[in-house]
Motif scaffolding. Structure first.
Motif, PDB file in Angstrom:
ATOM      1  N   TYR A  28      36.295 132.044  32.261  1.00  0.00           N
ATOM      2  CA  TYR A  28      36.421 132.884  31.060  1.00  0.00           C
ATOM      3  C   TYR A  28      35.290 133.907  31.001  1.00  0.00           C
ATOM      4  O   TYR A  28      35.526 135.085  30.741  1.00  0.00           O
ATOM      5  N   LEU A  29      34.073 133.470  31.275  1.00  0.00           N
ATOM      6  CA  LEU A  29      32.922 134.373  31.279  1.00  0.00           C
ATOM      7  C   LEU A  29      33.112 135.482  32.310  1.00  0.00           C
ATOM      8  O   LEU A  29      32.882 136.658  32.020  1.00  0.00           O
ATOM      9  N   GLU A  30      33.564 135.132  33.492  1.00  0.00           N
ATOM     10  CA  GLU A  30      33.770 136.138  34.537  1.00  0.00           C
ATOM     11  C   GLU A  30      34.892 137.102  34.161  1.00  0.00           C
ATOM     12  O   GLU A  30      34.794 138.306  34.399  1.00  0.00           O
ATOM     13  N   GLN A  31      35.947 136.599  33.544  1.00  0.00           N
ATOM     14  CA  GLN A  31      37.035 137.480  33.096  1.00  0.00           C
ATOM     15  C   GLN A  31      36.528 138.475  32.059  1.00  0.00           C
ATOM     16  O   GLN A  31      36.888 139.654  32.091  1.00  0.00           O
ATOM     17  N   ARG A  43      34.944 143.934  30.500  1.00  0.00           N
ATOM     18  CA  ARG A  43      33.950 144.870  29.965  1.00  0.00           C
ATOM     19  C   ARG A  43      33.629 145.964  30.982  1.00  0.00           C
ATOM     20  O   ARG A  43      33.501 147.128  30.629  1.00  0.00           O
ATOM     21  N   ARG A  44      33.507 145.573  32.243  1.00  0.00           N
ATOM     22  CA  ARG A  44      33.221 146.552  33.294  1.00  0.00           C
ATOM     23  C   ARG A  44      34.364 147.559  33.408  1.00  0.00           C
ATOM     24  O   ARG A  44      34.140 148.764  33.522  1.00  0.00           O
ATOM     25  N   LEU A  92      26.648 137.794  27.440  1.00  0.00           N
ATOM     26  CA  LEU A  92      27.055 138.999  28.165  1.00  0.00           C
ATOM     27  C   LEU A  92      26.147 140.182  27.855  1.00  0.00           C
ATOM     28  O   LEU A  92      25.927 141.043  28.700  1.00  0.00           O
ATOM     29  N   GLU A  93      25.626 140.225  26.649  1.00  0.00           N
ATOM     30  CA  GLU A  93      24.750 141.328  26.247  1.00  0.00           C
ATOM     31  C   GLU A  93      23.291 141.060  26.584  1.00  0.00           C
ATOM     32  O   GLU A  93      22.426 141.899  26.347  1.00  0.00           O
ATOM     33  N   GLY A  94      23.013 139.875  27.114  1.00  0.00           N
ATOM     34  CA  GLY A  94      21.640 139.538  27.466  1.00  0.00           C
ATOM     35  C   GLY A  94      20.774 139.232  26.260  1.00  0.00           C
ATOM     36  O   GLY A  94      19.551 139.332  26.333  1.00  0.00           O
TER      37      GLY A  94
END
Length: 78
Positions: free
Chosen positions: A39-42, A47-48, A14-16
């Motif tokens: 899960y990743l999309e959630q 975070r957004r 997520l942080e790249g």
């Protein structure tokens, strides 16, 4: 990569900042695993949403009381 390993790396993804040697396995797993993709999309959406919350400039006046209550709930082990 399995689900447990993917979840261990999800924050870096997520942080790249996912390490190059891990990235391919992570991306392959995300393509194959609908549960981990969800899960990743959630997490992305969470975070957004958190970025849009106003920053609280003041510390709560109840902070010392809350800390004391928290510490009291978990007595030190001897």
């Amino acid at each position: 990569m399995n689900c447990h390993e993917a979840i261990d790396h999800i924050g870096d993804a997520l942080e790249g900042s996912l390490a190059a040697h891990v990235r391919a396995g992570f991306e392959d797993h995300m393509q194959e695993c609908a549960a981990c993709r969800t899960y990743l999309e959630q997490l992305r959406l969470t975070r957004r949403a958190l970025r849009h919350l106003p920053l609280q400039r003041e510390t709560s006046r109840r902070r010392p009381e809350l800390i004391a209550r928290f510490k009291g709930a978990f007595p030190k082990s001897r």
